[in-house]
Each structure stands twice: as structure tokens, then as C-alpha cells.
Scaffold this motif. Structure first.
Motif, short mmCIF file in Angstrom:
data_model
loop_
_atom_site.label_atom_id
_atom_site.label_comp_id
_atom_site.label_asym_id
_atom_site.label_seq_id
_atom_site.Cartn_x
_atom_site.Cartn_y
_atom_site.Cartn_z
N ARG A 28 -38.91 -32.89 13.97
CA ARG A 28 -39.84 -32.96 15.00
C ARG A 28 -40.65 -31.80 15.32
NH1 ARG A 28 -39.95 -38.13 16.99
NH2 ARG A 28 -37.83 -38.94 17.26
N GLY A 29 -39.82 -30.64 15.38
CA GLY A 29 -40.29 -29.30 15.55
C GLY A 29 -39.87 -28.46 14.35
N THR A 30 -40.35 -27.24 14.42
CA THR A 30 -39.73 -26.17 13.52
C THR A 30 -38.54 -25.88 13.33
OG1 THR A 30 -41.87 -25.14 13.82
CG2 THR A 30 -40.52 -23.96 12.35
N GLU A 31 -37.56 -27.00 12.84
CA GLU A 31 -36.18 -27.02 12.96
C GLU A 31 -35.36 -27.40 11.82
OE1 GLU A 31 -36.69 -29.53 16.63
OE2 GLU A 31 -35.88 -31.20 15.29
N LEU A 32 -35.85 -27.56 10.68
CA LEU A 32 -35.10 -27.85 9.53
C LEU A 32 -34.95 -26.50 8.70
CD1 LEU A 32 -36.99 -31.15 8.22
CD2 LEU A 32 -35.25 -30.97 9.84
N ILE A 33 -33.88 -26.29 8.36
CA ILE A 33 -33.45 -25.25 7.65
C ILE A 33 -33.35 -25.38 6.28
CG2 ILE A 33 -31.36 -23.75 7.38
CD1 ILE A 33 -30.70 -23.82 10.40
N SER A 34 -33.73 -24.33 5.51
CA SER A 34 -33.55 -24.39 3.99
C SER A 34 -33.09 -23.01 3.60
CB SER A 34 -35.21 -24.29 3.31
OG SER A 34 -35.63 -25.51 3.70
N VAL A 92 -27.83 -24.24 -2.77
CA VAL A 92 -28.97 -24.57 -1.83
C VAL A 92 -28.58 -25.36 -0.89
CG1 VAL A 92 -31.13 -25.25 -1.86
CG2 VAL A 92 -30.53 -24.15 -3.98
N ILE A 93 -28.71 -25.06 0.34
CA ILE A 93 -28.30 -26.01 1.46
C ILE A 93 -29.47 -26.25 2.31
CG2 ILE A 93 -26.94 -26.17 3.53
CD1 ILE A 93 -25.03 -24.44 2.41
N PHE A 94 -29.79 -27.72 2.80
CA PHE A 94 -30.66 -28.19 3.63
C PHE A 94 -30.18 -28.83 4.70
CE2 PHE A 94 -32.67 -28.33 -0.79
CZ PHE A 94 -33.74 -27.67 -0.57
N CYS A 95 -30.50 -28.46 5.91
CA CYS A 95 -29.76 -28.90 7.02
C CYS A 95 -31.04 -29.01 8.29
CB CYS A 95 -28.60 -28.23 7.47
SG CYS A 95 -27.78 -28.87 8.72
N GLU A 106 -32.34 -38.44 16.83
CA GLU A 106 -32.16 -37.57 15.69
C GLU A 106 -30.82 -37.56 14.93
OE1 GLU A 106 -33.36 -36.37 18.39
OE2 GLU A 106 -35.45 -36.56 18.26
N LYS A 107 -30.75 -37.64 13.54
CA LYS A 107 -29.52 -37.50 12.91
C LYS A 107 -29.30 -36.09 12.26
CE LYS A 107 -27.29 -40.14 9.69
NZ LYS A 107 -27.80 -41.25 8.55
N MET A 108 -28.27 -35.32 12.55
CA MET A 108 -28.19 -33.89 11.93
C MET A 108 -27.66 -34.42 10.39
SD MET A 108 -28.29 -30.84 12.44
CE MET A 108 -28.46 -30.55 14.00
N GLU A 109 -28.38 -33.91 9.35
CA GLU A 109 -28.03 -34.31 8.00
C GLU A 109 -27.89 -32.86 7.45
OE1 GLU A 109 -30.93 -36.88 6.35
OE2 GLU A 109 -30.80 -38.49 7.94
N ILE A 110 -27.04 -32.79 6.29
CA ILE A 110 -26.77 -31.73 5.54
C ILE A 110 -26.54 -31.94 4.22
CG2 ILE A 110 -24.41 -31.54 6.15
CD1 ILE A 110 -24.53 -28.72 6.00
N TYR A 111 -27.38 -31.37 3.21
CA TYR A 111 -27.30 -31.42 1.63
C TYR A 111 -26.98 -30.16 1.13
CZ TYR A 111 -30.04 -35.48 3.20
OH TYR A 111 -30.55 -36.90 4.04
N VAL A 112 -25.94 -30.20 0.45
CA VAL A 112 -25.51 -29.07 -0.35
C VAL A 112 -25.83 -29.23 -1.80
CG1 VAL A 112 -23.47 -27.47 -0.76
CG2 VAL A 112 -23.83 -28.76 1.40
N ILE A 113 -26.44 -28.38 -2.44
CA ILE A 113 -26.95 -28.47 -3.85
C ILE A 113 -26.46 -27.21 -4.85
CG2 ILE A 113 -28.65 -28.92 -5.54
CD1 ILE A 113 -30.27 -30.31 -3.04
N GLU A 114 -25.67 -27.77 -5.83
CA GLU A 114 -25.47 -26.64 -6.53
C GLU A 114 -26.31 -26.76 -8.10
OE1 GLU A 114 -21.38 -25.85 -8.08
OE2 GLU A 114 -20.62 -26.25 -6.16
N PRO A 115 -27.37 -25.87 -8.20
CA PRO A 115 -28.35 -26.04 -9.12
C PRO A 115 -27.88 -26.35 -10.49
CG PRO A 115 -28.99 -24.28 -7.81
CD PRO A 115 -27.40 -24.58 -7.51
N PRO A 116 -28.35 -27.02 -11.54
CA PRO A 116 -27.94 -27.39 -12.61
C PRO A 116 -28.10 -26.07 -13.57
CG PRO A 116 -30.09 -28.68 -12.48
CD PRO A 116 -29.71 -28.03 -11.10
#
Ligand SMILES: [Zn+2]
Length: 420
Positions: A28-34, A92-95, A106-116
């Protein structure tokens, strides 16, 4: 392909899918973390940095945005506590708070990625979308082809990276023309000339060895093409002191009008078909085998999702060939009343419907809920570890990919006959 590179293909496809999902999400705003953490970085340093970001966020004016940013930071820090240092390829984390409908939903979502593959990016960003571009960069074509263009006068060495030609070095031979000066004996002239050609070949070969065996190029080197007018290019390969590892990588000769730099450019144009075939060579080999068995040993193949799923754990499957855009999902449902479980395989569109409409239990008519959900390639990947088969990803945008599509986009080559 080795098992390891097959595994890497699967991980890449999984990542590609995830990136597509993440791209759709907007805050909704500037609130997504990479957050990108490079390989082996100490996590305590990252947490220290995020704590400072948490304090800075106090200054955000909008109550909602402030709360979302701080909640996301807490969630990321909690997740990071599982690590001492970043994994060997980085992390890499997106949240963030993703809106679903009206404000407040809003739903708080988190994605944790280990790159290939190792990803050396150090980045913290708070924005209205996730910054997936560095991950996307990883998926781009990184294979290179070595090119050598040579005739008796000059030579050039280059690499083709994707569609970009990079010229590495050019060399002149200094060999005198075929006509000897007056007074020189013909035999002596020929011998001197041969020696000069030999020295020139070896000099070029040394440069080729140095260039293509370098740490930057060799691990990605898919093949080498030798080009030029006439037979000099063939003599060069026969006589010059080329490293044996590079000899194995020679995939063809290309006749050109020019040599040197101009010759390299000519080679790129003329070699497109050769290169395309090399890239898909191993995929095509599997498809060809499938087609031969289809014609002659029909009991050694399966095709279509249902038939393959039926025999998935029978131990008879050696390889599964599947299109890279095969968009099916495995979904496990459980009845809230009687606990009855059902498994379904469904297309992406159908999956959405399942998520929005509550399916009914076949046993008691009660409401069912989704308890597990996986993409078909992930499902097969898990199954392959139990039933020990291989998964071969087939590029859909190729001739052999189009053929596989006619068989339902998925096929299997068997170890034993079905009728066994
Ligand atoms: Zn039930």
C-alpha cells in the motif's frame, strides 16, 4: 547433463516461478522490504543494521506504513536468527504487508530464498514493490562459446555471450607470401615458411589456451567454433598445441570469407543454427529416445500426467521429460469434520478456484481446507528422491518441445516394461 546440472535446472525453474509471483505483489505504501545478503556474511552484522533501520522507521509519518515496516523488520530479524552466517550462495529475503482487498486486510508475508548460484549483492531496500531484479539477473543465459577465426595472415579470438560478441585478442602471422624472393632455393623457402606457420599456430594456440581456460570463461564454456577461409582452420586444429580440454569442446568449423575480427562477426551470423542445436542437444536426445520407443517399444514409455502419476512410485520410471511451462499444482485437502484427506492435481486456473470456493468432503459433505500445495515440478522432484528417477526439463519454445506438448507436456521413459 550430469545429475547436478539437472538439479540446478529444477532450482532455476522454481526460482523463475517465484519471481513471477513476487513481481505481482505491491504494497500500500513504501513498506515492502527486500534484503540481499552476500555469501558467508555474518548475520549478526545484518541484524545490527536492521535494528538501526527499525529506529529510523520511527520517523515515518503514516501510522500504517510505520507499523508495517517495523513489523516486517521484526519478522525478518526473527527469521535470520536461524543462521550464523549467510549460506554459501547468499540469502535473499522479501517481507512485507500485502493487501488483499480493503485497507486493513493486509497479510504479512515472508519469502526466504537461497539462490541456485552465488549472488554477491549487498542490499537493503524498502519500497512499494519487491526488488527481484538481481535474482532475475542470475537466471539469464550465462553460457559462452569460444570463437577462433584464423587464416595464414591473421587470427582473432573471441567469445559469444548470449548474443554479444566480445573480441579478446587479434594476432598477425608475419608469414611471407607464397612467392619467394629471387635467389632463394625453393626447398629452403618452403621449409622456412612451414616453420613460420607452425610457430604462428602455436602462438595463437597459446593465446586460445590462456583465454578459454581462464577461470572466468572455462566453467561456462559450452563449445568452441573454429572459422576462417579455406583449410588453414583445419590445419590449425590438427597441428597446433591446443589444450586437450579445449579440443574436446570443438563443436564445428565455419567457412567464412574473412579472417580476424571481421571473420569473428561473420562466424556469429553463420553459426546461429549450430549454436542453437548445441544448447538444446541434450534435451533433444531425450525426446528422440522417447519417439524411437514410441514407435518400437511402446511398453517402455508413458505420457500424459495421469498415466505417469499412476506409476510414479512403481520404480519403473527412469526419466520424466516435462515442459518448462507445465503449470500444474498438487493440492492436498483435509476435511475439517472427519479428517478425510484428498489429493488433487490441477491447472493453475483451477487452483485459484479451489482457493476461493470451499470444496466439500466426499465422505461426509463437510468443508475441506487446503493443507498442502506444491507446483508439479516440486512434487515430482520430491517423488524422484524416493522412486529415484531423473527429471529432464524440456524447453517448450523448441521443435522437440512442441512435440512433447502433443503428448500432454509430460512423458516418461521406463526402466522395465509396463507389462513386466
Ligand atoms: Zn469429511
Amino acid at each position: 547433463m550430469s545429475d547436478k546440472s539437472e538439479d540446478r535446472e529444477i532450482r532455476k525453474i522454481r526460482l523463475k516461478r517465484m519471481i513471477e509471483e513476487l513481481k505481482k505483489k505491491e504494497g500500500r505504501g513504501t513498506e515492502l522490504i527486500s534484503l540481499y545478503i552476500p555469501p558467508n556474511k555474518r548475520i549478526s552484522d545484518v541484524i545490527y543494521y536492521l535494528r538501526q533501520e527499525y529506529s529510523t522507521a520511527e520517523n515515518i509519518k503514516s501510522d500504517q506504513t510505520r507499523k508495517h515496516v517495523q513489523d516486517a523488520l521484526v519478522k525478518v530479524m526473527e527469521r535470520l536468527k536461524y543462521y550464523q552466517q549467510a549460506p554459501e550462495n547468499g540469502l535473499v529475503i522479501f517481507c512485507g504487508a500485502i493487501p488483499y482487498g480493503a485497507p486493513g486486510n493486509e497479510k504479512m508475508e515472508i519469502y526466504v530464498i537461497e539462490p541456485p548460484e552465488p549472488l554477491y549483492v549487498n542490499l537493503y531496500r524498502c519500497d512499494d514493490h519487491f526488488h527481484v531484479e538481481y535474482l532475475e539477473e542470475l537466471l539469464k543465459e550465462k553460457e559462452v562459446y569460444g570463437l577462433v577465426s584464423i587464416d595464414v595472415n591473421e587470427a582473432a579470438i573471441g567469445v559469444l555471450e548470449g548474443s554479444r560478441l566480445k573480441i579478446l585478442s587479434t594476432h598477425t602471422s608475419g608469414i611471407p607470401g607464397k612467392h619467394r624472393a629471387g635467389g632463394q632455393s625453393a626447398r629452403r623457402f618452403e621449409r622456412l615458411r612451414e616453420m613460420a606457420v607452425h610457430q604462428y599456430f602455436d602462438r595463437v594456440a597459446r593465446h586460445v589456451n590462456d583465454a578459454f581456460l581462464s577461470e572466468e570463461i572455462y566453467p561456462r564454456l559450452k563449445g568452441i567454433l573454429i572459422g576462417g577461409p579455406g583449410f588453414t582452420k583445419n590445419e590449425f586444429v590438427e597441428e597446433a598445441d591446443l589444450d586437450y580440454r579445449l579440443r574436446e569442446k570443438i563443436i564445428g568449423y565455419v567457412d567464412t570469407n574473412y579472417s580476424g575480427e571481421e571473420g569473428l562477426r561473420e562466424m556469429v551470423d553463420k553459426a546461429k543454427d549450430i549454436l542453437k542445436n548445441v544448447k538444446y542437444h541434450s534435451e533433444k536426445k531425450h525426446m528422440d529416445e522417447f519417439l524411437v520407443k514410441l514407435a518400437r517399444q511402446h511398453d517402455l514409455i508413458l505420457y500424459g500426467l495421469n498415466d505417469i502419476l499412476r506409476h510414479l512410485y512403481d520404480g519403473i520410471i527412469d526419466r520424466i521429460l516435462i515442459l518448462d511451462d507445465f503449470n500444474y499444482y498438487y493440492i492436498k485437502l483435509r476435511c475439517k469434520i472427519c479428517g478425510n484427506e484428498e489429493e488433487v492435481f490441477t491447472r493453475e486456473e483451477e487452483k485459484m478456484k479451489l482457493e476461493y470456493r470451499t470444496p466439500q468432503c466426499k465422505k461426509c459433505g463437510g468443508d475441506m481446507e487446503i493443507i498442502e500445495e506444491k507446483h508439479i515440478i516440486d512434487y515430482l522432484d520430491d517423488a524422484s528422491k524416493i522412486a529415484s528417477f531423473k527429471i529432464i526439463i524440456i524447453t517448450s519454445d523448441t521443435e522437440h518441445g512442441k512435440i512433447l506438448k502433443q503428448f500432454g507436456g509430460i512423458a516418461a521413459i521406463l526402466r522395465y516394461s509396463l507389462n513386466y
